[in-house]
Design a protein around this motif. Structure first.
Motif, mmCIF file in Angstrom:
data_model
loop_
_atom_site.group_PDB
_atom_site.id
_atom_site.type_symbol
_atom_site.label_atom_id
_atom_site.label_comp_id
_atom_site.label_asym_id
_atom_site.label_seq_id
_atom_site.Cartn_x
_atom_site.Cartn_y
_atom_site.Cartn_z
ATOM 1 N N ILE A 24 -3.689 13.226 8.208
ATOM 2 C CA ILE A 24 -3.247 11.833 8.340
ATOM 3 C C ILE A 24 -4.135 11.091 9.331
ATOM 4 O O ILE A 24 -4.279 11.502 10.483
ATOM 5 C CB ILE A 24 -1.777 11.742 8.812
ATOM 6 N N ASP A 25 -4.692 9.988 8.861
ATOM 7 C CA ASP A 25 -5.344 9.014 9.731
ATOM 8 C C ASP A 25 -4.397 7.818 9.738
ATOM 9 O O ASP A 25 -4.360 7.039 8.783
ATOM 10 C CB ASP A 25 -6.719 8.645 9.200
ATOM 11 N N TYR A 26 -3.625 7.713 10.799
ATOM 12 C CA TYR A 26 -2.525 6.755 10.873
ATOM 13 C C TYR A 26 -3.009 5.405 11.385
ATOM 14 O O TYR A 26 -3.769 5.326 12.341
ATOM 15 C CB TYR A 26 -1.453 7.311 11.804
ATOM 16 N N GLY A 27 -2.550 4.356 10.731
ATOM 17 C CA GLY A 27 -2.874 3.017 11.191
ATOM 18 C C GLY A 27 -1.667 2.105 11.079
ATOM 19 O O GLY A 27 -0.868 2.241 10.171
ATOM 20 N N THR A 28 -1.550 1.205 12.027
ATOM 21 C CA THR A 28 -0.503 0.185 11.934
ATOM 22 C C THR A 28 -1.105 -1.091 11.359
ATOM 23 O O THR A 28 -0.536 -1.708 10.472
ATOM 24 C CB THR A 28 0.143 -0.091 13.308
ATOM 25 N N VAL A 29 -2.276 -1.462 11.866
ATOM 26 C CA VAL A 29 -3.005 -2.602 11.315
ATOM 27 C C VAL A 29 -4.074 -2.086 10.352
ATOM 28 O O VAL A 29 -4.184 -2.551 9.225
ATOM 29 C CB VAL A 29 -3.638 -3.459 12.432
ATOM 30 N N ASN A 30 -4.854 -1.098 10.809
ATOM 31 C CA ASN A 30 -5.823 -0.460 9.914
ATOM 32 C C ASN A 30 -5.062 0.394 8.899
ATOM 33 O O ASN A 30 -3.905 0.749 9.129
ATOM 34 C CB ASN A 30 -6.803 0.395 10.715
ATOM 35 N N LYS A 73 -4.006 -5.769 3.272
ATOM 36 C CA LYS A 73 -4.084 -6.209 1.877
ATOM 37 C C LYS A 73 -2.730 -6.587 1.315
ATOM 38 O O LYS A 73 -2.632 -7.461 0.464
ATOM 39 C CB LYS A 73 -4.734 -5.127 1.022
ATOM 40 N N THR A 74 -1.682 -5.920 1.770
ATOM 41 C CA THR A 74 -0.345 -6.207 1.242
ATOM 42 C C THR A 74 0.381 -7.268 2.060
ATOM 43 O O THR A 74 1.396 -7.795 1.629
ATOM 44 C CB THR A 74 0.516 -4.940 1.245
ATOM 45 N N ASN A 75 -0.133 -7.537 3.262
ATOM 46 C CA ASN A 75 0.507 -8.477 4.185
ATOM 47 C C ASN A 75 1.913 -8.009 4.583
ATOM 48 O O ASN A 75 2.801 -8.813 4.813
ATOM 49 C CB ASN A 75 0.563 -9.876 3.581
ATOM 50 N N ASN A 76 2.072 -6.684 4.621
ATOM 51 C CA ASN A 76 3.367 -6.103 4.937
ATOM 52 C C ASN A 76 3.161 -4.756 5.634
ATOM 53 O O ASN A 76 2.556 -3.857 5.061
ATOM 54 C CB ASN A 76 4.175 -5.906 3.641
ATOM 55 N N ARG A 77 3.632 -4.646 6.853
ATOM 56 C CA ARG A 77 3.523 -3.381 7.569
ATOM 57 C C ARG A 77 4.669 -2.462 7.181
ATOM 58 O O ARG A 77 5.792 -2.906 6.988
ATOM 59 C CB ARG A 77 3.546 -3.610 9.081
ATOM 60 N N ARG A 78 4.360 -1.173 7.076
ATOM 61 C CA ARG A 78 5.392 -0.177 6.786
ATOM 62 C C ARG A 78 5.836 0.492 8.074
ATOM 63 O O ARG A 78 5.064 0.643 9.019
ATOM 64 C CB ARG A 78 4.861 0.880 5.819
ATOM 65 N N THR A 79 7.068 0.930 8.071
ATOM 66 C CA THR A 79 7.606 1.656 9.223
ATOM 67 C C THR A 79 7.176 3.115 9.147
ATOM 68 O O THR A 79 6.727 3.602 8.098
ATOM 69 C CB THR A 79 9.144 1.598 9.234
ATOM 70 N N ASP A 80 7.363 3.824 10.249
ATOM 71 C CA ASP A 80 7.085 5.261 10.257
ATOM 72 C C ASP A 80 7.943 5.976 9.216
ATOM 73 O O ASP A 80 7.471 6.890 8.540
ATOM 74 C CB ASP A 80 7.355 5.847 11.649
ATOM 75 N N GLU A 81 9.186 5.565 9.067
ATOM 76 C CA GLU A 81 10.074 6.192 8.084
ATOM 77 C C GLU A 81 9.578 5.957 6.653
ATOM 78 O O GLU A 81 9.672 6.847 5.811
ATOM 79 C CB GLU A 81 11.508 5.681 8.239
ATOM 80 N N GLU A 82 9.038 4.774 6.380
ATOM 81 C CA GLU A 82 8.504 4.499 5.043
ATOM 82 C C GLU A 82 7.278 5.361 4.762
ATOM 83 O O GLU A 82 7.125 5.913 3.665
ATOM 84 C CB GLU A 82 8.166 3.014 4.898
#
Length: 166
Positions: A40-46, A72-81
């Motif tokens: 996993i390469d985790y990103g919140t914005v990236n 690209k989606t204009n929607n951030r996902r949560t850690d749970e998602e």
């Protein structure tokens, strides 16, 4: 590209070749006897990039990917998602370890709280990682499934930052 060396100038992985490193179907022996990992390469914005890997007889096969780009989606996902996507990616396979960016503290905690996967911090030494990946490519010990289009694209386009200060 098109026989012109200049077009590939600055590529980090010029040794990557679709003909050599991309496969369509995982060998049945690997499915039956391989060990499974998730990177996993985790990103919140990236983007968040997740790979499902099968290690068999010294070769690492990337079998599937999960890639989410909040820009690209204009929607951030949560850690749970993101975690739900990892559960779906792993299916019923026994995952030996999830190897994740050490700075992704909240996501690592989410994974640990679910209790299903063992989590290891990845090594963020960029140059060492590039060298190691390059060696795996040169020795044909890394293979990417044709369905992993984002990863294939990354290998084909990842370039050195010529503007960076050394």
């Amino acid at each position: 590209i098109l026989g012109l060396w200049a077009a590939a100038d600055g590529l980090v992985y010029p040794m990557f070749s679709v003909d050599i490193h991309v496969f369509d179907e995982l060998p049945w022996q690997a499915v039956q006897y391989g060990k499974w990992y998730i990177s996993i390469d985790y990103g919140t914005v990236n983007p968040t990039a997740v790979g499902l890997w099968c290690l068999y007889r010294g070769t690492a096969y990337m079998v599937q990917e999960y890639y989410y780009d909040s820009r690209k989606t204009n929607n951030r996902r949560t850690d749970e998602e993101h975690y739900a996507s990892i559960e779906a990616l792993s299916g019923d396979r026994r995952i030996e370890r999830i190897i994740i960016d050490p700075s992704a503290a909240s996501f690592k905690e989410t994974i640990r709280r679910h209790g299903k996967f063992a989590v290891w911090d990845g090594d963020n030494s960029v140059i060492d990682g590039i060298r190691f990946t390059g060696t795996l490519l040169q020795t044909k010990k890394i293979k990417i499934c044709s369905c992993c289009t984002k990863t294939i694209s990354e290998f084909q386009s990842y370039r050195w930052d010529t503007e960076a200060v050394e």
